[in-house]
Design a protein around this motif. Structure first.
Motif, PDB file in Angstrom:
ATOM      1  N   ILE A 131       0.814  -1.206   0.000  1.00  0.00           N
ATOM      2  CA  ILE A 131       0.000   0.000   0.000  1.00  0.00           C
ATOM      3  C   ILE A 131       0.853   1.264   0.000  1.00  0.00           C
ATOM      4  N   ARG A 132       0.445   2.237  -0.810  1.00  0.00           N
ATOM      5  CA  ARG A 132       1.067   3.555  -0.850  1.00  0.00           C
ATOM      6  C   ARG A 132      -0.013   4.609  -0.668  1.00  0.00           C
ATOM      7  N   LEU A 133       0.299   5.646   0.105  1.00  0.00           N
ATOM      8  CA  LEU A 133      -0.630   6.748   0.324  1.00  0.00           C
ATOM      9  C   LEU A 133       0.034   8.041  -0.134  1.00  0.00           C
ATOM     10  N   PHE A 134      -0.541   8.671  -1.141  1.00  0.00           N
ATOM     11  CA  PHE A 134      -0.003   9.906  -1.696  1.00  0.00           C
ATOM     12  C   PHE A 134      -0.868  11.074  -1.237  1.00  0.00           C
ATOM     13  N   ALA A 135      -0.302  11.951  -0.433  1.00  0.00           N
ATOM     14  CA  ALA A 135      -1.034  13.130   0.028  1.00  0.00           C
ATOM     15  C   ALA A 135      -1.269  14.064  -1.148  1.00  0.00           C
ATOM     16  N   ASP A 136      -2.529  14.358  -1.427  1.00  0.00           N
ATOM     17  CA  ASP A 136      -2.883  15.235  -2.538  1.00  0.00           C
ATOM     18  C   ASP A 136      -3.146  16.655  -2.066  1.00  0.00           C
ATOM     19  N   GLU A 137      -3.689  16.782  -0.862  1.00  0.00           N
ATOM     20  CA  GLU A 137      -3.939  18.102  -0.280  1.00  0.00           C
ATOM     21  C   GLU A 137      -4.203  17.963   1.208  1.00  0.00           C
ATOM     22  N   ILE A 138      -3.798  18.952   1.980  1.00  0.00           N
ATOM     23  CA  ILE A 138      -4.116  19.018   3.407  1.00  0.00           C
ATOM     24  C   ILE A 138      -4.567  20.434   3.723  1.00  0.00           C
ATOM     25  N   ILE A 156      -4.832   6.398  -2.532  1.00  0.00           N
ATOM     26  CA  ILE A 156      -4.327   5.129  -2.016  1.00  0.00           C
ATOM     27  C   ILE A 156      -4.180   4.147  -3.170  1.00  0.00           C
ATOM     28  N   ILE A 157      -3.009   3.516  -3.255  1.00  0.00           N
ATOM     29  CA  ILE A 157      -2.726   2.542  -4.315  1.00  0.00           C
ATOM     30  C   ILE A 157      -2.140   1.282  -3.692  1.00  0.00           C
ATOM     31  N   GLY A 158      -2.563   0.118  -4.159  1.00  0.00           N
ATOM     32  CA  GLY A 158      -2.011  -1.135  -3.667  1.00  0.00           C
ATOM     33  C   GLY A 158      -2.574  -2.328  -4.414  1.00  0.00           C
ATOM     34  N   VAL A 174      -5.692  -1.654  -6.938  1.00  0.00           N
ATOM     35  CA  VAL A 174      -6.755  -0.688  -6.659  1.00  0.00           C
ATOM     36  C   VAL A 174      -6.156   0.705  -6.516  1.00  0.00           C
ATOM     37  N   GLU A 175      -6.945   1.681  -6.868  1.00  0.00           N
ATOM     38  CA  GLU A 175      -6.576   3.092  -6.692  1.00  0.00           C
ATOM     39  C   GLU A 175      -7.825   3.840  -6.282  1.00  0.00           C
ATOM     40  N   LEU A 176      -7.814   4.423  -5.110  1.00  0.00           N
ATOM     41  CA  LEU A 176      -9.002   5.087  -4.596  1.00  0.00           C
ATOM     42  C   LEU A 176      -8.636   6.322  -3.792  1.00  0.00           C
ATOM     43  N   TRP A 177      -9.652   7.155  -3.599  1.00  0.00           N
ATOM     44  CA  TRP A 177      -9.489   8.381  -2.835  1.00  0.00           C
ATOM     45  C   TRP A 177      -9.913   8.173  -1.394  1.00  0.00           C
ATOM     46  N   CYS A 178      -9.366   9.011  -0.541  1.00  0.00           N
ATOM     47  CA  CYS A 178      -9.731   9.022   0.881  1.00  0.00           C
ATOM     48  C   CYS A 178      -9.588  10.454   1.378  1.00  0.00           C
ATOM     49  N   ILE A 179     -10.493  10.888   2.240  1.00  0.00           N
ATOM     50  CA  ILE A 179     -10.355  12.169   2.934  1.00  0.00           C
ATOM     51  C   ILE A 179     -10.516  11.896   4.426  1.00  0.00           C
ATOM     52  N   ALA A 180      -9.518  12.315   5.207  1.00  0.00           N
ATOM     53  CA  ALA A 180      -9.550  12.122   6.660  1.00  0.00           C
ATOM     54  C   ALA A 180      -9.496  13.480   7.342  1.00  0.00           C
ATOM     55  N   ASN A 181     -10.541  13.814   8.082  1.00  0.00           N
ATOM     56  CA  ASN A 181     -10.570  15.036   8.880  1.00  0.00           C
ATOM     57  C   ASN A 181     -10.229  14.688  10.324  1.00  0.00           C
ATOM     58  N   CYS A 182      -9.124  15.241  10.831  1.00  0.00           N
ATOM     59  CA  CYS A 182      -8.640  14.911  12.174  1.00  0.00           C
ATOM     60  C   CYS A 182      -8.547  16.159  13.039  1.00  0.00           C
ATOM     61  N   VAL A 183      -8.611  15.941  14.343  1.00  0.00           N
ATOM     62  CA  VAL A 183      -8.327  17.001  15.314  1.00  0.00           C
ATOM     63  C   VAL A 183      -7.202  16.492  16.210  1.00  0.00           C
ATOM     64  N   SER A 184      -6.084  17.253  16.258  1.00  0.00           N
ATOM     65  CA  SER A 184      -4.872  16.822  16.966  1.00  0.00           C
ATOM     66  C   SER A 184      -4.503  17.827  18.044  1.00  0.00           C
ATOM     67  N   ASP A 197     -13.275   5.703  -0.342  1.00  0.00           N
ATOM     68  CA  ASP A 197     -14.164   5.421  -1.466  1.00  0.00           C
ATOM     69  C   ASP A 197     -14.367   3.909  -1.546  1.00  0.00           C
ATOM     70  N   THR A 198     -15.071   3.393  -0.545  1.00  0.00           N
ATOM     71  CA  THR A 198     -15.213   1.953  -0.368  1.00  0.00           C
ATOM     72  C   THR A 198     -15.936   1.291  -1.534  1.00  0.00           C
ATOM     73  N   ALA A 199     -16.980   1.937  -2.049  1.00  0.00           N
ATOM     74  CA  ALA A 199     -17.709   1.350  -3.176  1.00  0.00           C
ATOM     75  C   ALA A 199     -16.785   1.178  -4.379  1.00  0.00           C
ATOM     76  N   SER A 200     -15.937   2.158  -4.627  1.00  0.00           N
ATOM     77  CA  SER A 200     -14.980   2.047  -5.732  1.00  0.00           C
ATOM     78  C   SER A 200     -13.984   0.916  -5.479  1.00  0.00           C
ATOM     79  N   LEU A 201     -13.525   0.782  -4.234  1.00  0.00           N
ATOM     80  CA  LEU A 201     -12.600  -0.284  -3.867  1.00  0.00           C
ATOM     81  C   LEU A 201     -13.206  -1.659  -4.166  1.00  0.00           C
ATOM     82  N   ILE A 202     -14.432  -1.874  -3.713  1.00  0.00           N
ATOM     83  CA  ILE A 202     -15.082  -3.172  -3.900  1.00  0.00           C
ATOM     84  C   ILE A 202     -15.288  -3.460  -5.383  1.00  0.00           C
ATOM     85  N   HIS A 203     -15.662  -2.439  -6.139  1.00  0.00           N
ATOM     86  CA  HIS A 203     -15.845  -2.612  -7.578  1.00  0.00           C
ATOM     87  C   HIS A 203     -14.530  -2.979  -8.256  1.00  0.00           C
TER      88      HIS A 203
END
Length: 393
Positions: A131-138, A156-158, A174-184, A197-203
C-alpha cells in the motif's frame, strides 16, 4: 509593527477567544475559528509529500506545544505519521499519535479507542501489503490551544494479495481516494472522520456491489444498518414555510465571506433545491471528483448529479457539521466542509427501485474557491453504507 508581528497578535487574540468558548475542541465552529490567511504552511509550499519526506527540515516554524520535536508544523506531522504508520508499517506508532480513547467515524460507523484503529490498520495492510498513500492536499486550521484541524485528501494505491473483509485475495490493483478530517492536540489525534471510497474499492476488486452491500448489511449487528429515524424528514412541519428553508441573508460588506458563501450554497442548492445557484457559485469550467469514480466537468454535469440524489431522496435534508479553510482573497481559498443528510429512498435512480428505506449519509467536501466561485470540488460520502441501508433484507 511588522506583518509577522501583526499576524502573531491576531493569532494570539483569536486563540484566547476560542479557548474561552470551547473546552473540548471538536469543531472549529464552536468558537471564532482560527484560519490561516495564506499558504506559507501548506503541502504545496513544501513541494509535495515526497519532497517533504526526503527533507522535512529541522527548524520548527509553527508553535506546536506537546508535539514531538521532530515535527516542524502540522502539515509535516500529518504527512509523516501517515507515512510511518502505513508505508513503513510502524503500526504501533498509532499508540503514540492517537489518544487512547479517541473516536473515529468511518464508512462502517463509530470506532472507539486506539486499539481498534491498530486492529483495522493491520487488517488493511495485510490485505494490501504494498500500500502507498499519496497526500494530494491538506487543509488545516486551528492551533495548539484548541487543537489543529486537518482535512487530508489522499490517493491510495495497492495490490490485494492478502485476505480482506470482502473476501480472499484477488491480486487486483486498486486506486481510490480518501479524505480524513482529524483534530490533533499534544501529539495525539483524538477525533477523526475518515471517508474511504469503499464502493470504488469493492468494484475494483471485482465484486458485485449490490450483493456485497446486501451481505455485509445483513451481517451487521442489530441496528447497524437499520433506519435510525422514522417518518418524514424534518423539512415541512405544519403548513407554514419553515424559517430554515428561507434563503439566508448575504453577509455584510468587508471582504469575501468564506463561511457564509459555503453555508448559503449548501443550504440553497440542497435544501431549497435552487439549482440555479450552481451557475452563480460555481465556475463554468468546474472540475469535480466524487465517490465511486465520479468525474464531472462543468456546471451542467454537476447539476445533474445533485438532481439524481434529490430525485432518489425527495425529502432529503442536509446540514453542515463543520467547516474550516485556509487562504485569502488574492490567492483563493481551500475549504473543508463536513456534512450529513437524511432522506427516504422513494425515487428511481442508480440504487434501483424505491425501497422506502430511511438513509443516513455523511461526507466531506473540499473546494478550491478563486475569485468568488468554486473552481474545483472533491466530494466523498459513505456510498457503500448507503447501499447497505437500501439493499439489506
Amino acid at each position: 509593527m511588522s506583518s509577522s508581528e501583526s499576524s502573531e497578535r491576531r493569532e494570539a487574540s483569536g486563540a484566547q477567544t476560542i479557548s474561552s468558548q470551547a473546552a473540548e475542541p471538536i469543531a472549529i465552529a464552536q468558537g471564532a475559528g482560527i484560519m490561516p490567511g495564506g499558504y506559507a504552511i501548506s503541502l504545496a509550499a513544501k513541494g509535495g509529500s515526497d519532497t517533504l519526506l526526503r527533507n522535512p527540515g529541522a527548524e520548527r516554524v509553527q508553535r506546536m506545544r506537546g508535539f514531538e520535536d521532530q515535527y516542524v508544523d502540522i502539515i509535516d506531522y500529518i504527512v509523516r505519521i501517515t507515512h510511518r504508520i502505513w508505508e513503513e508499517k510502524d503500526i504501533g506508532y498509532i499508540y503514540d499519535t492517537y489518544r487512547h480513547n479517541c473516536h473515529v467515524y468511518d464508512d462502517f460507523g463509530l470506532q472507539y479507542g486506539s486499539g481498534k484503529i491498530v486492529a483495522d490498520t493491520a487488517h488493511t495492510i495485510n490485505a494490501f501489503p504494498d500500500i502507498r498513500l499519496f497526500a494530494d492536499e491538506i487543509i488545516w486550521a486551528g492551533n495548539d490551544d484548541i487543537g489543529f484541524h486537518t482535512s487530508h485528501r489522499t490517493v491510495i494505491i495497492g495490490h490485494n494479495t492478502g485476505y480482506s473483509r470482502y473476501g480472499p485475495p484477488t491480486g487486483r490493483k486498486v486506486e481510490l481516494w480518501c479524505i480524513a478530517n482529524c483534530v490533533s492536540l499534544k501529539n495525539e489525534i483524538f477525533a477523526e472522520w475518515v471517508i474511504y471510497d469503499t464502493a470504488s474499492l469493492i468494484h475494483q476488486l471485482g465484486f458485485d456491489l449490490r450483493e456485497m452491500a446486501r451481505a455485509l448489511g445483513n451481517a451487521l449487528p442489530a441496528g447497524g444498518a437499520e433506519d435510525q429515524r422514522f417518518g418524514e424528514a424534518d423539512r415541512l412541519p405544519g403548513q407554514d414555510k419553515p424559517d430554515y428553508l428561507r434563503a439566508p441573508e448575504p453577509a455584510a460588506e468587508g471582504g469575501f465571506d468564506v463561511e457564509g458563501f459555503v453555508r448559503r450554497n449548501f443550504h440553497n442548492i440542497w435544501n431549497r433545491r435552487s439549482l440555479k445557484e450552481v451557475t452563480r457559485a460555481y465556475d463554468k469550467a468546474l472540475q469535480f471528483r466524487g465517490s465511486t469514480g465520479r468525474v464531472y466537468y462543468g456546471r451542467g454535469e454537476y447539476q445533474s448529479f445533485i438532481l439524481s440524489l434529490l430525485a432518489m431522496f425527495p425529502d432529503l435534508m442536509m446540514q453542515v457539521d463543520d467547516i474550516y479553510w485556509m487562504g485569502n482573497d488574492a490567492e483563493g481559498y481551500l475549504v473543508s466542509t463536513r456534512w450529513s443528510l437524511a432522506g427516504t429512498h422513494r425515487g428511481n435512480g442508480i440504487y434501483g427501485a424505491p425501497s422506502g428505506r430511511r438513509v443516513n449519509m455523511w461526507g466531506i467536501t473540499q473546494q478550491a474557491i478563486v475569485d468568488g466561485v468554486v473552481k474545483q470540488e472533491w466530494m466523498l460520502f459513505n456510498e457503500f453504507a448507503v447501499m447497505q441501508q437500501i439493499y439489506r433484507d
